[in-house]
Write a protein that holds these residues in place. Structure first.
Motif, short mmCIF file in Angstrom:
data_model
loop_
_atom_site.label_atom_id
_atom_site.label_comp_id
_atom_site.label_asym_id
_atom_site.label_seq_id
_atom_site.Cartn_x
_atom_site.Cartn_y
_atom_site.Cartn_z
N VAL A 290 3.68 40.45 -20.80
CA VAL A 290 4.69 39.77 -19.62
C VAL A 290 6.46 40.94 -20.26
CG1 VAL A 290 6.67 38.20 -19.00
CG2 VAL A 290 4.00 37.77 -18.89
N CYS A 291 6.57 41.89 -20.31
CA CYS A 291 7.28 42.91 -20.68
C CYS A 291 7.89 42.82 -19.92
CB CYS A 291 7.24 44.06 -21.77
SG CYS A 291 8.12 44.37 -22.31
N THR A 292 9.43 42.98 -19.47
CA THR A 292 10.42 43.88 -18.97
C THR A 292 11.40 45.05 -19.90
OG1 THR A 292 11.68 42.39 -18.99
CG2 THR A 292 10.47 41.94 -17.11
N SER B 205 13.34 47.51 -21.76
CA SER B 205 12.41 49.38 -20.96
C SER B 205 12.31 49.96 -22.99
CB SER B 205 13.83 50.31 -20.65
OG SER B 205 14.94 49.96 -21.58
N CYS C 212 2.88 42.67 -17.49
CA CYS C 212 3.30 41.92 -16.22
C CYS C 212 4.42 41.61 -16.27
CB CYS C 212 2.57 41.04 -15.53
SG CYS C 212 0.50 40.76 -15.33
N LYS C 213 5.48 42.09 -15.44
CA LYS C 213 6.46 41.50 -14.74
C LYS C 213 7.30 39.92 -15.25
CE LYS C 213 8.52 45.88 -13.21
NZ LYS C 213 8.69 46.84 -11.44
N THR C 214 6.19 39.13 -14.84
CA THR C 214 6.68 37.46 -14.19
C THR C 214 5.08 36.86 -15.17
OG1 THR C 214 5.42 36.85 -12.59
CG2 THR C 214 7.80 38.18 -12.70
#
Lengths: 123, 134
Positions: free
Chosen positions: A86-88, A90, A108-110
């Motif tokens: 899970v990684c957002t 940049s 995934c974002k969440t």
């Protein structure tokens, strides 16, 4: 002379649906990567092969950290599971892209999306 | 303003990677690299020093020389090693080299005994460093 002190990396463990979720807090580098290795090994040794790794609390990740999660993913996959990220952030996403690991890991974002990717509840 | 340099000699131990990283980040800021440029340099230097620590048998210290001109910042890191270098199948070393090449304008690793060296270069204008005050 006192020993050198590096702020320790902490790894929080929770669950996302039925799956363990590891959340490293702090910096992962050559000096701290052992804590992440130990946390991942403890899960895998305990028979947990479908894992979520949440990078939300990570301020820094280097090649040793990438090597660590790559090895853990390999071990999970060999046992029929997976390690989903899970990684957002940049900069970390850029690192994963540069190294081609964005094609290797499910990112995934969440955590809910990670749970779904592992075969749990739909995101 | 040309000919200035910063030299460090750091113990060849993992806990000193962050010292190199933060020192070079501060220098990059001083030289007018923007936030992204300084972050690039910080990451590349950390990977370089981590790479130098990979050979098991080697010197007890890593030398770091940062020198700059109006055009660019050069960073050379070196450690004496007994066996000359890195295993060819070293996955993390390969990742480190990819990262350095991406974040710097030039990155070269040389494993010729008796030293393992990493040379990094970042153009000052490529990171918004034009108009720097140093």
């Amino acid at each position: 002379m006192p020993t050198d002190s590096t702020p320790p990396l902490r790894v929080e463990i929770s669950t996302v649906g039925a799956f363990p979720c590891l959340r490293p807090l702090g910096e992962v580098d050559i000096a701290s990567v052992a804590a992440l290795q130990e946390a991942l090994s403890a899960q895998l040794d305990g028979g947990q092969t479908r894992l979520v790794m949440d990078f939300g609390g990570l301020s820094y990740l280097d090649s040793t950290g990438l090597g660590c999660i790559t090895a853990a993913r390999r071990r999970a996959r060999d046992a029929g599971g997976d390690l989903v990220l899970v990684c957002t952030q940049s900069r970390i996403l850029r690192l994963l892209s540069i190294t081609g690991l964005n094609q290797v890991f499910t990112i995934c974002k969440t955590t809910a999306a990670a749970e779904a990717a592992l075969g749990g509840a739909k995101a | 303003m040309n000919g200035d340099e910063v030299r460090l000699s750091l113990p060849a131990r993992p806990e000193f990677v962050s010292v190199a990283r933060l020192t070079l980040s501060a220098l990059a800021g001083r030289l007018g690299f923007g936030v992204d440029g300084a972050e690039d340099i910080k990451l590349a230097v950390a990977e370089a020093m981590t790479l130098l620590l990979r050979p098991k048998a080697g010197g007890d210290s890593v030398s770091l020389l940062a020198a700059w001109t109006d055009e660019h910042l050069d960073i050379d890191l070196e450690r004496r090693v007994d066996d000359g270098g890195l295993a060819e199948d070293d996955e993390e070393a390969a990742i480190a080299q990819l990262v350095m090449a991406e974040f710097m304008d030039e990155a070269a690793v040389s494993g010729a005994p008796p030293a393992l060296t990493v040379r990094l270069r970042k153009q000052r204008d490529s990171a918004g460093a034009a108009g720097a005050h140093v």
